[in-house]
Design an enzyme around this catalytic site. Structure first.
Site: not given
Lengths: 593, 593
Positions: A294, A434-436
């Site tokens: 993140r 991406y990555e949340g």
């Protein structure tokens, strides 16, 4: 043809003038003298500008192809990857024990910005490997570390993270991929994972997949998820590669951008996997990767904004169009350069003040990660954990907007692919997802991080801001007015928003969650405001000394003044939205939309 | 597979409940009874959903190809264009004298939104023809009108506009394309034009290019620019087509989006052209097209936002992920639909309140254009001229942002091309650029339109807002608080910004120009706020009557409340930026960026 110049000087300013890394007590930081960091950054800048940046449009144009199960990366990627490996870049901040160079994370972060800016799709192969190696480092057995890390630190083998399935991404409790325990302690993994970046390619001898799956007979939902190491090729006891494992790429996705990175559908069919960490504690292990990822993604937001800004600036100085209303600046030419026009300036200053503020923010966060890892500083760990969703969500949203502004400077030439400005926006777009997805980051921030450890970390953040203001106010009225007063006002807005959540979130959590996105953005603005105040102070200090580079420091002050005057006041708007509560947001029945 | 449902009901609400078109004194409006407009909108909706929308992803995927000078449009475009022609859609609001249906512009605008939403790249072929025909209608000789208009109104022949050259777009005074007078009164045109939408294709028998060029020996700069009609095929006296003229497509651009429209480099080599309008008055003639085109482009911003919203809404109701924090809404399913989550609602409400507000704004503006054209209403003409840059700049910026929000609802599925959400963002992106980049719109608004006719039109706008508030305040405290008070505050912010420009722009024009972009946005917000107040009043009125459709009108009120609470307060931020003046923006020497 777009170009990239590594922001070495600006990074040196942040590392040494602002963060004073060499004077830090964090183990290893005493080695980070200015000459030393400069040498590393110059080298990294060189490979970024000369090797990675020229391949960026090639990757976009060619993309990756899948034929008979083999994924081919774009022309030149393999040779460039070899150069990156030869330079030892992938292991820069990995332990020497596994072949790394053992440098602090803050140096890896600075270099990472350059690599990402010059070629995001390419750098992801190495970035995901770094994340996977970090997870093995944190949760693996000694044997697992010895087996995988030396090859992953060097990027002879690359890594992936496998979370998403067709029907679930954020809600991983719905996952269907199964792990069946075998007598030898291994597991058979079966299921389908999608959106797997670098899932299959031709640049490494082996690919080490980290795969989330549910062990048969385990608890329902997210509590039954475990993490497994699934190598593409089996690794024999002597470390050589054996037969192919039961994992294959079924498809490459057609995407809006990052074409140079292979985004794969991965099919696991009785693939042999090895438990990483504890049974049913897969999410915890995965979060080691995820938190690092993140921050890396937040950095991508900054990186794309910076290269887009550099090229917008070039064009604004080069393209002749119209005249300065206050008098021609290029009277002998047919027109003045775009940069004379106030609205072009506004756009360039937005971009510049964001990129430099974000860079300082990320590097500051990286020092806290080093403090947490190298000196077990729990406060630093808590603070960076609080700020991780802000770094990811705010920097990627803003970074994306900046690529759009940069593209806009080019007019119609920004819309055609020839000039490369479209690629920056298309590549930057993924970082918000991406990555949340950024909405999930906002939820993490407001729903989880704010209250963590009794709200201790957010209080520590406010104390930091207060201290900077208190220690420096009253010495220079112009500086107070331009820097410290706006920071104080913005920080107060942020506190009021937090107060609103406390007072209204208990009776209805939607009062907090309806404002989560605005809160993430206002938090981000206050962080950049704080960094600009610190950069302003550092610039003033340098100017009061015997610097010969007054233009650099005065530019820094002017850029900071811009951020404070034109960007930071956004906190008031975010606050007013937050204070309107859940009612406007939640009023409609779903059927009435 | 994305889908499109024409917003017929919402358009009927705006036309009849809000704008009361049938009761208007504008010639022709008395025919616009609800049944009649409903029939047209239903038909247009049908062709949009059934014919144009399914071709939208096809156009994106295939794009146009150039081979041996021939441009092929994507599969199915030609057949669809035939259907559009058969339906008489291109001539809907063109004069009956030339084969049109003579309907008001407001109807053309409503239908145009549907066509653009369902397939922007396709609709551009017809939209540019409409613009070129309007210019010929306004500035052509009787013979020119008779020669070109019947074929262009039916779209048997299509049209283009040729302004940009490689080295100049906004600054057309730098233009190099030459026109050499011939003995027969025609001109020989030589030069290169770029970014020519629909410049060459296979869907029409002839293409009528409107080309800006400089007549040899004429004045320097923009004052020497004239407009010419350059047909692809010569038109013989009997109306049949003759030989090919000296114009050819040299290249099709690779673009970020609108792949289904051929964006051409057009090479003119001693092409025969016919002066349209007066010598050296080309810009005036071109602006007839340009103003229409700018409103059409603003409408594209709304249109892409609306179709993106529709598909985001579908996904938010369909995709199961996570649980409502206040209690499961789908307890028998594995998870709740996305729409239960406050942050997803926030995004959907942003999109919905924008699309409906923008639709009302555009249709209102269209009635003013009708008033100007059909009853020579100078006040309406002045007001719409003032608002044209706001419509173009604000609606395309916001419309683009909304497509990004819609894409975000899909998470990773929004980033892959399969779901179609990426195309909406990529197509919408051009609208911020073409027909004058949005920074140029802001310059036009603040540098020219504000002060036009002594500031009369902006005063008229403020009077309109005041009248709506004065006539309705004090009757319903809840409505005042939710609608009228925020509108009053926002309008006051806008007036203060105008005041700032007056007080500070004289001594330094950069004090005004540095705030031009913010002013354009705050003006846009006030316009949408005004429309939401009017829609709110209309909904209240309907609810006080005997409507059976209470859900529709209550939803309208709730959506308006959202806009007022969460979007309109942005005016305060814009004002604070404007009031920071030129200093932060202009502080740096170009060399110090």
């Amino acid at each position: 043809m777009p170009s990239y110049t590594a922001p070495t000087k600006d990074m040196q300013f942040v590392l040494h003038d602002v963060l004073n890394v060499t004077g830090s007590t964090i183990p290893g930081y005493d080695e980070l003298e200015a000459d030393f960091t400069s040498a590393i950054l110059e080298e990294a800048g060189k490979i970024s500008s000369e090797v990675l940046a020229p391949l960026n449009p090639v990757g976009d144009r060619e993309g990756c192809t899948l034929e008979n199960g083999v994924v081919r990366t774009p022309t030149g990627f393999k040779a460039a990857f070899e150069k990156v490996k030869e330079g030892g870049w992938p292991g820069l901040d990995m332990p020497e024990q596994y072949g790394g160079q053992g440098m602090p994370y803050v140096i890896g972060t600075a270099v990472g910005e350059m690599f990402s800016a010059s070629n995001q799709a390419f750098t992801m192969y190495q970035g995901l490997t770094h994340g996977a190696a970090s997870a093995i480092l944190a949760h693996g057995t000694e044997q697992q570390k010895d087996t995988y890390l030396p090859k992953m630190v060097s990027c002879e083998w690359t890594g992936t993270m496998n979370l998403t399935e067709p029907h679930c991404g954020t809600d991983l409790g719905l996952m269907r991929t199964k792990a069946v325990p075998q007598d030898d302690g291994s597991y058979k993994i079966t299921g389908q994972k999608i959106f797997i970046s670098s899932g299959e390619h031709d640049m490494a001898d082996n690919i080490i997949h980290l795969v989330l799956a549910k062990i048969q007979g385990g608890p329902e939902g997210i509590k039954g998820v475990s993490l497994f190491i699934v190598p593409k090729f089996h690794v024999k006891d002597d470390g050589t590669l054996g037969a192919r494992n039961g994992v294959a790429c079924g498809k490459i996705e057609e995407k809006m951008g990052i074409h140079g990175n292979s985004t794969c559908v991965m099919n696991y069919d009785d693939a042999t996997g090895y438990l990483l960490g504890e049974e049913h504690k897969g999410m915890r292990a995965m979060f080691t990767m995820m938190n690092e990822a993140r921050i890396g993604v937040g950095m991508q937001g900054l990186a794309q904004a910076d290269i887009a800004y550099q090229n917008a600036l070039f064009y604004a100085k080069d393209r002749l169009q119209g005249r300065d209303v206050t008098g021609a600046k290029n009277p002998d030419g047919p027109a003045d350069p775009l940069i004379v026009h106030p609205d072009i300036r506004r756009s360039l200053m937005d971009q510049k003040s964001f990129a430099e503020g974000a860079r300082a923010f990320i590097l500051w966060a990286a020092t806290m990660i080093d403090a947490a890892h190298r000196s077990d500083d729990k406060d630093a760990d808590g603070l960076v954990s609080l700020m991780t969703p802000v770094i990811k969500g705010f920097l990627t949203d803003q970074g994306y907007d900046m690529t759009i502004k940069a593209q806009q400077v080019y007019g119609g030439h920004g819309y055609i692919e020839e000039w490369g400005m479209s690629q920056y926006t298309r590549d930057a777009r993924i970082a918000m997802i991406y990555e949340g997805a950024n909405g999930v980051q906002a939820l993490d921030l407001v729903g989880r991080k704010l209250a963590q450890d009794g709200g201790k970390h957010v209080m520590a953040f406010f104390d930091l801001v207060k201290t900077v203001i208190k220690d420096n106010a009253g010495q220079d009225a112009e500086f107070d007015k331009a820097f410290l007063d706006p920071l104080k006002a913005a920080s107060k807005d942020l506190q009021q928003a937090g107060m609103y959540f406390m007072q209204n979130g208990m009776k209805n959590p939607n009062n907090a969650l309806s404002g989560s996105y605005d809160f993430m953005h206002m938090f981000g603005h206050v962080c950049l405001g704080l960094m600009w105040a610190r950069m302003g102070l550092a610039a003033k200090k340098a100017l009061a000394g015997d610097t010969s580079d007054t233009a650099f420091y005065e530019t820094k002050l002017a850029t900071g003044r811009y951020y404070m005057a034109r960007q930071l006041p956004a906190t008031a708007l975010h606050l007013s939205r937050i204070q309107s509560g859940a009612d406007p947001v939640m009023a409609l029945d779903a059927a009435n939309f």
